[in-house]
Design a protein around this motif. Structure first.
Motif, PDB file in Angstrom:
ATOM      1  N   THR A   1       0.861  -1.173   0.000  1.00 34.20           N
ATOM      2  CA  THR A   1       0.000   0.000   0.000  1.00 34.20           C
ATOM      3  C   THR A   1       0.897   1.223   0.000  1.00 34.20           C
ATOM      4  OG1 THR A   1      -1.677  -1.195   1.274  1.00 34.20           O
ATOM      5  CG2 THR A   1      -1.846   1.209   1.213  1.00 34.20           C
ATOM      6  N   ASP A   2       0.671   2.104  -0.962  1.00 33.35           N
ATOM      7  CA  ASP A   2       1.433   3.340  -1.047  1.00 33.35           C
ATOM      8  C   ASP A   2       0.656   4.453  -0.352  1.00 33.35           C
ATOM      9  OD1 ASP A   2       3.756   3.299  -3.474  1.00 33.35           O
ATOM     10  OD2 ASP A   2       2.306   1.663  -3.486  1.00 33.35           O
ATOM     11  N   TYR A   3       1.372   5.240   0.417  1.00 40.53           N
ATOM     12  CA  TYR A   3       0.792   6.405   1.105  1.00 40.53           C
ATOM     13  C   TYR A   3       1.513   7.646   0.604  1.00 40.53           C
ATOM     14  CZ  TYR A   3      -1.039   2.958   4.406  1.00 40.53           C
ATOM     15  OH  TYR A   3      -1.684   1.889   4.985  1.00 40.53           O
ATOM     16  N   PHE A   4       0.734   8.685   0.293  1.00 36.68           N
ATOM     17  CA  PHE A   4       1.288   9.922  -0.234  1.00 36.68           C
ATOM     18  C   PHE A   4       0.852  11.081   0.657  1.00 36.68           C
ATOM     19  CE2 PHE A   4       0.368   6.961  -3.673  1.00 36.68           C
ATOM     20  CZ  PHE A   4       1.631   6.796  -4.205  1.00 36.68           C
ATOM     21  N   ASN A   5       1.789  11.578   1.469  1.00 36.35           N
ATOM     22  CA  ASN A   5       1.509  12.700   2.377  1.00 36.35           C
ATOM     23  C   ASN A   5       0.249  12.450   3.194  1.00 36.35           C
ATOM     24  OD1 ASN A   5       3.780  14.199   1.406  1.00 36.35           O
ATOM     25  ND2 ASN A   5       2.586  14.660  -0.418  1.00 36.35           N
ATOM     26  N   ASP A   6       0.121  11.248   3.703  1.00 36.87           N
ATOM     27  CA  ASP A   6      -1.049  10.820   4.472  1.00 36.87           C
ATOM     28  C   ASP A   6      -0.688  10.802   5.954  1.00 36.87           C
ATOM     29  OD1 ASP A   6      -3.128   9.453   5.721  1.00 36.87           O
ATOM     30  OD2 ASP A   6      -3.283   7.934   4.150  1.00 36.87           O
ATOM     31  N   PRO A   7      -1.323  11.654   6.775  1.00 31.16           N
ATOM     32  CA  PRO A   7      -0.995  11.675   8.205  1.00 31.16           C
ATOM     33  C   PRO A   7      -1.308  10.353   8.903  1.00 31.16           C
ATOM     34  CG  PRO A   7      -2.788  13.214   7.703  1.00 31.16           C
ATOM     35  CD  PRO A   7      -2.319  12.659   6.407  1.00 31.16           C
ATOM     36  N   ALA A   8      -2.153   9.512   8.299  1.00 25.92           N
ATOM     37  CA  ALA A   8      -2.478   8.215   8.889  1.00 25.92           C
ATOM     38  C   ALA A   8      -1.535   7.104   8.424  1.00 25.92           C
ATOM     39  CB  ALA A   8      -3.923   7.837   8.547  1.00 25.92           C
ATOM     40  N   ALA A   9      -0.555   7.444   7.609  1.00 25.51           N
ATOM     41  CA  ALA A   9       0.388   6.441   7.104  1.00 25.51           C
ATOM     42  C   ALA A   9       1.224   5.874   8.250  1.00 25.51           C
ATOM     43  CB  ALA A   9       1.313   7.059   6.066  1.00 25.51           C
TER      44      ALA A   9
ATOM     45  N   PHE B   1      14.482  10.396  -6.422  1.00 29.16           N
ATOM     46  CA  PHE B   1      13.212  10.652  -5.755  1.00 29.16           C
ATOM     47  C   PHE B   1      13.267  10.101  -4.328  1.00 29.16           C
ATOM     48  CE2 PHE B   1      12.670  10.661 -10.249  1.00 29.16           C
ATOM     49  CZ  PHE B   1      11.796  11.704 -10.490  1.00 29.16           C
ATOM     50  N   THR B   2      13.236  11.006  -3.340  1.00 27.53           N
ATOM     51  CA  THR B   2      13.410  10.611  -1.943  1.00 27.53           C
ATOM     52  C   THR B   2      12.382  11.273  -1.035  1.00 27.53           C
ATOM     53  OG1 THR B   2      14.997  12.394  -1.552  1.00 27.53           O
ATOM     54  CG2 THR B   2      15.900  10.266  -2.261  1.00 27.53           C
ATOM     55  N   ASP B   3      11.177  11.400  -1.499  1.00 30.60           N
ATOM     56  CA  ASP B   3      10.125  12.094  -0.755  1.00 30.60           C
ATOM     57  C   ASP B   3       9.755  11.326   0.521  1.00 30.60           C
ATOM     58  OD1 ASP B   3       7.870  13.363   0.193  1.00 30.60           O
ATOM     59  OD2 ASP B   3       6.744  13.212  -1.671  1.00 30.60           O
ATOM     60  N   PRO B   4      10.025  11.868   1.717  1.00 32.76           N
ATOM     61  CA  PRO B   4       9.651  11.171   2.949  1.00 32.76           C
ATOM     62  C   PRO B   4       8.139  11.092   3.142  1.00 32.76           C
ATOM     63  CG  PRO B   4      10.569  13.321   3.470  1.00 32.76           C
ATOM     64  CD  PRO B   4      10.728  13.127   1.988  1.00 32.76           C
ATOM     65  N   GLY B   5       7.379  11.858   2.350  1.00 30.03           N
ATOM     66  CA  GLY B   5       5.926  11.780   2.398  1.00 30.03           C
ATOM     67  C   GLY B   5       5.356  10.597   1.640  1.00 30.03           C
ATOM     68  N   HIS B   6       6.217   9.896   0.902  1.00 33.53           N
ATOM     69  CA  HIS B   6       5.781   8.685   0.201  1.00 33.53           C
ATOM     70  C   HIS B   6       6.371   7.481   0.921  1.00 33.53           C
ATOM     71  CE1 HIS B   6       5.997   5.917  -3.571  1.00 33.53           C
ATOM     72  NE2 HIS B   6       5.002   5.590  -2.776  1.00 33.53           N
TER      73      HIS B   6
END
Length: 157
Positions: A5-13, A83-88
């Motif tokens: 499951t991929d999470y993108f800038n999701d506070p519930a991740a 690509f190193t986005d900590p939000g993903h």
């Protein structure tokens, strides 16, 4: 059923517990079509790629992963971006939650024939105009945009 499951800038991740060097390949043929696979782990279309293995250099990872997942032999010709986005973050069924760390390489096909693998439901060449209608993740869409932008300097994000 999804194995990731991929999470993108999701506070519930869930909180990431690993970072693993991985690659994706922006493979474009002479007609300008891009090679994508419909992933078996989440059902979405994406670029071929995977994690680097011990004992191989990163360009070899690209070549191996593209061949394993699509049947296409490629030559690495450049770097689209890092690509190193900590939000993903990506949550796997085994409990690993990985922060994105992906190097997207530009590659050209040099042989082979399209085939599916255990990691793909389908493999296909797509015209750029067809991409908007595909179910792809936001990070894949960004890599595709950067790849087609064809900037002299790779993106670092």
């Amino acid at each position: 059923m999804s194995r990731r499951t991929d999470y993108f800038n999701d506070p519930a991740a869930p909180k990431a517990n690993s970072i693993v060097p991985a690659v994706t390949a922006f493979v474009v043929n002479d007609a300008g079509d891009v090679l994508l696979e419909q992933r078996s782990d989440n059902g979405r279309w994406g670029m071929p790629g995977g994690v680097q293995e011990v004992g191989e250099n990163i360009a070899s990872t690209v070549v191996r992963e593209v061949l394993e997942e699509t049947g296409i032999h490629v030559k690495v010709v450049g770097l689209v971006g890092i690509f190193t986005d900590p939000g993903h973050v990506i949550a796997f069924a085994d409990g690993e939650v990985r922060q994105e760390f992906s190097l997207c390489f530009r590659a050209r096909p040099i042989g082979g024939e399209i085939k599916v693998s255990a990691e793909s439901f389908a493999v296909q060449w797509f015209r750029r105009a067809e991409l908007d209608s595909l179910d792809v993740s936001p990070t894949t869409r960004r890599r595709l945009e950067e790849g087609f932008r064809d900037a002299e300097v790779p993106l670092i994000s």
